[in-house]
Design an enzyme around this catalytic site. Structure first.
Site, PDB file in Angstrom:
ATOM      1  N   CYS A  58       0.835  -1.193   0.000  1.00  0.00           N
ATOM      2  CA  CYS A  58       0.000   0.000   0.000  1.00  0.00           C
ATOM      3  C   CYS A  58       0.868   1.241   0.000  1.00  0.00           C
ATOM      4  CB  CYS A  58      -0.871   0.028   1.250  1.00  0.00           C
ATOM      5  SG  CYS A  58      -1.815  -1.478   1.514  1.00  0.00           S
TER       6      CYS A  58
ATOM      7  N   GLY B 223      -1.238   1.143  -4.899  1.00  0.00           N
ATOM      8  CA  GLY B 223      -2.534   0.588  -4.516  1.00  0.00           C
ATOM      9  C   GLY B 223      -3.652   1.237  -5.299  1.00  0.00           C
TER      10      GLY B 223
ATOM     11  N   ASN C 157       0.825   0.126   6.313  1.00  0.00           N
ATOM     12  CA  ASN C 157       1.395  -0.529   5.149  1.00  0.00           C
ATOM     13  C   ASN C 157       2.301  -1.636   5.656  1.00  0.00           C
ATOM     14  OD1 ASN C 157       2.700  -1.266   2.820  1.00  0.00           O
ATOM     15  ND2 ASN C 157       3.906   0.616   2.654  1.00  0.00           N
ATOM     16  N   GLY C 158       1.916  -2.860   5.352  1.00  0.00           N
ATOM     17  CA  GLY C 158       2.736  -3.967   5.815  1.00  0.00           C
ATOM     18  C   GLY C 158       1.872  -5.138   6.214  1.00  0.00           C
TER      19      GLY C 158
ATOM     20  N   TYR D 161      10.841  -3.304  -8.360  1.00  0.00           N
ATOM     21  CA  TYR D 161       9.561  -3.177  -9.068  1.00  0.00           C
ATOM     22  C   TYR D 161       8.567  -2.177  -8.460  1.00  0.00           C
ATOM     23  CZ  TYR D 161       4.871  -4.471 -10.632  1.00  0.00           C
ATOM     24  OH  TYR D 161       3.596  -4.436 -11.097  1.00  0.00           O
TER      25      TYR D 161
ATOM     26  N   CYS E 272      15.849  -7.806   2.377  1.00  0.00           N
ATOM     27  CA  CYS E 272      15.148  -9.087   2.506  1.00  0.00           C
ATOM     28  C   CYS E 272      15.168  -9.779   1.152  1.00  0.00           C
ATOM     29  CB  CYS E 272      13.709  -8.858   2.960  1.00  0.00           C
ATOM     30  SG  CYS E 272      12.750 -10.383   3.042  1.00  0.00           S
TER      31      CYS E 272
END
Lengths: 446, 446, 446, 446
Positions: free
Chosen positions: A6, A32, A106-107, A244, A436
């Site tokens: 988001c 989003g 967001n998450g 991306y 990550c």
């Protein structure tokens, strides 16, 4: 676990806070497109504007002119999972002891289901499926100052979150200790701004100040800004923001997205050169990577595919034959650019492989002699546990086939994915261990 | 004179004619975003779907699944002039002696006001402001066969027109004798297709056959296709189709738009080289020209501006301060790409100069050391009399200032427009005399 | 205290439960025109349809055909107080430990603010302003079986409530111990139905079985129906259901509304005869009372006012002069019926007196020689504490003026209100002590 | 021939002309619920507001506040026949030689198809199916002054029409020579008003002046009003205006509708007395007739059926079982009023008999011992040729069955229709020969 990719935007201390937030959400629209909303603090009265759809659609029928108040937070939402979506549109606004509290998130909280169940066992009822509501419910059960309650709740949360929380006269911005999702801070004439990506500051004519540190909570009030820190953890920033998600004009994790993608293209050309006539991107997500590949290799760039930006989410395919044509609505080949050529197609990633296959076939029908595919991410072999709505492992083509059989499935002469070390190098060198990579490795920190 | 820069699409002899037309209009959306419509011939019963807005908006609430019939014509409309717009949405459908006739028109009849007045003197009443209705009214007053009546009417019209006319079981496509607007013919499994641009055939998985010749009328019926010709005139094809209007994946006037634009960029680099660090396009209209310039000059291409495609027509700027920010919503600079660089900005044309000025200023604020502007069209000094909604001569910056003072107004170190002969060369060499250059020269054929 | 004059409808055990509920809400529309909603239990999956507006508006855009499930509850809502109304539309649906619970409520919990605050002190957060949510939150904190938890919560509530609560496979209907609001039970081919008024059973071709007793909870499950009882209290049924709220074709509190109103008219004629030419109702709420008056007195009934039923809630009065005319849009005089006549106008009640005054003036301008007003309720001197949205005491004309000065304000020759004992007699004789008369007396049981 | 049972309203010379017209259309809503529209003359600029649906729906989204101009005409439309309805919404507005002309029409031109074909043979094209457009096209082909052209056109028309025609600064109102449809004139502070029924003047606080005479054309301009007359014909005023169409508070054909209906009821009681317990109307169309019957016979009136006014046109019956229940949504029986009673049901007319049959069955199920039906019109045996959308002769029950078998079909003990002479007497005595009875007699004047 909920999937929440988001965008967040917040303003503290500007008389046009609501309108700036509306504007900011436009530039985060790529994060989003499912729903959008904002909440304004108008001297302690909180007003909401929310709806399903694009920012332009959601606010078209709403009174933007009439949004008053000097503090605001906004949200654009991505995921398509979840029923009763109207209820889930963020920010979530509640009233506790007559004091309004709004939260945007967001998450994804990794163990949200478990905490939710514990609270339910204790008689708590939930109205939405959002982690935002979960955080609010946890907060309400704490004692002490706002800061104390918030720290206590956030230290107990495991997972990825960037948060904006609006109280009357106070705005808190928080980033989880791993720093999974980005959250940047900006300034505009004394006002403090927060945004998932720095690109939103550009359209506000505001200054990008810095990214929040992992685990940092910034409190903004009439007394200025103040920072606290959650318990430390190893940084673990989502590499896909650079590959991306983020816009190329953004700085994310303190890094220029444009530069990172240019480097990825160059790195691909170094790692996997190929004798060909042209380099072309899958537009628009691999434009910069293709430019980098072309520049490094000396092979000319061509725009071999055109993307139709008018399609939107509302395309109706009313018949099977029409549905089969639908992929062409979004992308069409430029015959003149590819006819008779040996083509290097550059893309950001391959997930299921189905779209890539159609595009390769389209380029070959348009006359390309052969197609080589270069991908600016390593093969995706694992689902994301931090909030991105990836398919199951079974659907991921890199799990089901080896490179040879993927080449044959896609119809390309060669396929190459950037190496993990090359990707790290492209994204800032030694800094690479802060990212990550779990969707490539299957190893998770939590 | 009416301004009509629009798109046409037609199908004869396919069981999904209406749906293919709906699809075709998506790929012509760039030719008109104000309204869209289609009419289907369902065994002699004509059905209409029409509305204001984008194709996706217009047909969202309408029953596409239920559109039956094997012949169809569709239209997307551009201009914002004209009141009572609902009435003016094309195709225009009437019934004459119980026989339905639908017409869609791209162009502008030069003396339409005069003919209209003559008919009114004779007791004719008009319900719309369209040339389409004018043509229908003229047609109804002719005698003889359909072909004879149509030839008689079209030979009397002066101006630019590409037309599709649908009768029960018959479809006529016509292009004026000067060939001002394009109109292409395609085939799909025996069905005959027409489109303003060939790109629409690509998304239908249909074959591009050829452009209609200037003055050609193609009749399609169950007996196949047949061509007639209007009185001869000197060809005069709108050069702006190749510079700006058409999509780069289209063939227009028998010419690849992509190739023409690549050539324009190359030609600009030959005519006006400059010592600089990067070449960047104004996206998306000058992407290909910038690529051509970069390739010819050897100066690296960079994407220095990002275009936000989510804006659409519905952006509301609810406050002056917000309105001032609005230009940034559409384009944002990519700092990393331009910072510290000597920049060559490539654009397709300059009209009033106001937007160019804002973009130059934005690029300079993002850190560009100097900006050079290269334009793929000669200076526009005259209004278009064939249907394009250009500003008055007074508003055209090339009429009001010389190159030096435009450079200073825009804030660029140098400004160069392609030469007329260079443009002709880019667009197909010797063929160049077939183009209309009147907006550069002020000389009109009518 | 919240104002909730609403309508409830529920179905257990019918394959068309959702559709029957939709239909039932149509016949309860007079009880609430502000919003409508329903929740269906489709084998444990709960689906919602909700919106602002009339039943016909709310469900127009929604997929009624697609509502599956054999149990359902629905609600129409009346009051205009409360912000963020979308959130407050009932039934309220939540999920507790993955089990969906839906609740719809008609009435008002007298001490809801106090309970709400106690829960908030204990860390509970509320998303809506509804008593329904309050009840759910209380329920979630109880332990034991559903029945036990529900009994415990409802026994602690003081005030007026009729409730429907839907669990997967179970439906509870409850009426508070005073029986303030009605709630009837019906049957249709084995299915059990609940409705605020029996009229809804008529349109379903269902049988009216009985009114729930005050304090009764009916549980319906696959094992049939079962009744429990809350702690006893003195009955206190809202007399205004019989005077005004309920439809004349309903049975409410076991009493025919039509008969009660006919009796009120007769009683008025007995208590306060007058020498006049015609009796006329204020349509439609006093039609039956006027008929009763005419029949008892022998004075002919005339329809002196016509009510326009097309007005709806959406009338826009775009100018002061137009606003002044607006009262005439709803009611127009029938001159032929009243001209030259001495008129007895019968109405159900007088609140502020402003509308009555306009209607009297309208009838006199239409030629009535004199107007006598007869009212089928005693003077309203106190606000309702059980959920009806009455004005403050200051606004009530019966509080501000004596009969003489009200007569003069209204412009009538005489004004008479039915006596409390006469009203009781009209509503079922000895049964009269079961009614709540507090808006006439100012004495409250709580 | 087109079916046009509609309502007209016009204002000349009032600064709120558009708003008064909007208001007037509300009170004519019963004459047409399918579409509504108005055109305002704002100093020679004509503005339109139009749409499908009720007046309240059509104008809800439109800017009523912004309607300026001192002259206006409006229209509500009834019939459901005709495709492409959007185009047919009246008033029809065209521009002839830059002069706007708007026209609204109530009625039906008997030979419109023939005239239309003659014009088409002469090269005229039609955009709508309306007689309004036909009249405009005929008008445009005439020569001379507006008055001369209008007189020439209207004298050639055969059939029923009441018309309003708006030119810049001039308003014409016309009624055909037979006077088939009503058209009344009113005054409000110097402004001149026209309306299909006088009831609209009441809500405007305007004065009813008179009905236009058959064949009268009233021209209103800044010089005041002026009357011309079309060629004479025998008066032939639609009797169904008095029986059913008009509102009871209107004067139509110079006659009080309320009084006429009261007389019809009395006459029915005289012609066909019956020994019964109660008289009840089918609400609302036979309320007044039932009152007349009750008064004449001395048998008490009861309201045995309740009509739900919330239904509107949007009721969705999503399942066969629900559709079967749908008749109950509109009407429900009041058991208390009919149980055990011998009932006289009064209705205005019987067309197919299907609804009557359902209502009789409903009343009997509610406990009525026997039902007698009394109808305030003679049996309808012929279709209407003057614009009312009656079923074909075959569908009319009075054509298919004799009284005995209709009684048996309806389930009534006796059925009686008012006699033609009784109906004439009820509607003004000697004046009776001025009415059109062709739907009872099958004899037409044209």
């Amino acid at each position: 676990m909920r999937k929440e990719y988001c965008g967040l935007f917040g303003v503290y201390g500007h008389k046009l806070a609501g309108k700036l937030t509306y504007l900011g959400l436009f530039s985060l629209q790529h994060r989003g497109q499912e729903s959008a909303g904002l909440v304004v603090d108008d001297n302690g009265e909180f007003h909401t504007r929310k709806g399903m759809g694009l920012v332009s659609e959601v606010f078209a029928g709403k009174d933007i002119e009439g949004i008053e108040g000097s503090n605001a937070i906004g949200h654009v939402h991505y995921s398509r999972s979840g029923q009763n979506m109207e209820e889930n549109i963020q920010p979530i606004l509640v009233r506790h002891k007559d004091i309004p509290i709004a939260i945007a998130h967001n998450g994804a909280i990794a163990h949200s289901k478990k905490i939710r169940r514990e609270l339910e066992d204790d008689g708590v009822i939930f109205s939405t499926d959002t982690d935002s509501e979960l955080i609010l419910k946890m907060y309400a059960r704490e004692k002490g100052s706002r800061k104390k309650r918030l720290m206590s709740v956030l230290n107990r949360l495991k997972g990825a979150f960037s948060l904006l929380i609006l109280f009357p006269g106070e705005l808190y911005a928080a980033r989880d200790s791993m720093g999974f999702r980005p959250l940047a801070m900006g300034r505009k004439n004394g006002a403090v701004l927060f945004s998932s990506e720095s690109c939103a500051f550009d359209i506000e004519a505001a200054d990008y100040e810095r990214e929040l540190e992992p685990g940092e909570i910034v409190k903004v009030s009439k007394d200025g800004t103040e920072s606290f820190f959650l318990e430390k953890a190893d940084p673990c920033q989502c590499i896909f923001e650079l590959i991306y998600f983020a816009r190329p004009d953004s700085y994310v994790f303190g890094q220029s997205v444009y530069e990172a993608r240019l480097n990825m293209g160059r790195q691909l050309a170094i790692e996997s050169p190929v004798d060909a006539d042209i380099v072309m991107p899958i537009p628009d997500s691999a434009n910069v990577q293709a430019l980098g590949y072309a520049r490094q290799s000396g092979i000319p760039l061509e725009f071999g595919l055109l993307r139709n930006h008018y399609i939107g989410r509302t395309f109706i395919a009313p018949h099977q034959e029409i549905r089969d044509l639908a992929v062409r609505i979004k992308h069409t080949p430029i015959r003149k650019a590819v006819k008779g050529k040996r083509v290097i197609m550059v893309d950001d990633s391959i997930v299921r492989g189905t779209t890539s296959r159609k595009l390769v076939s389209m380029i070959k029908k348009a006359g390309a002699r052969e197609v080589h595919m270069r991908i600016s991410s390593p093969p995706i072999t694992s689902s994301c546990f931090y909030g991105i709505d990836t398919p199951t492992k079974k659907e991921l083509i890199a799990n089901r086939k080896n490179i040879k059989s993927i080449e044959s499935y896609l119809g390309v002469k060669s396929l190459y994915h950037i190496s993990p070390s090359g990707l790290k190098k492209a994204c800032g060198g030694g800094n690479g261990d802060n990212f990550c990579f779990s969707c490539f490795t299957g190893k998770y920190s939590l």
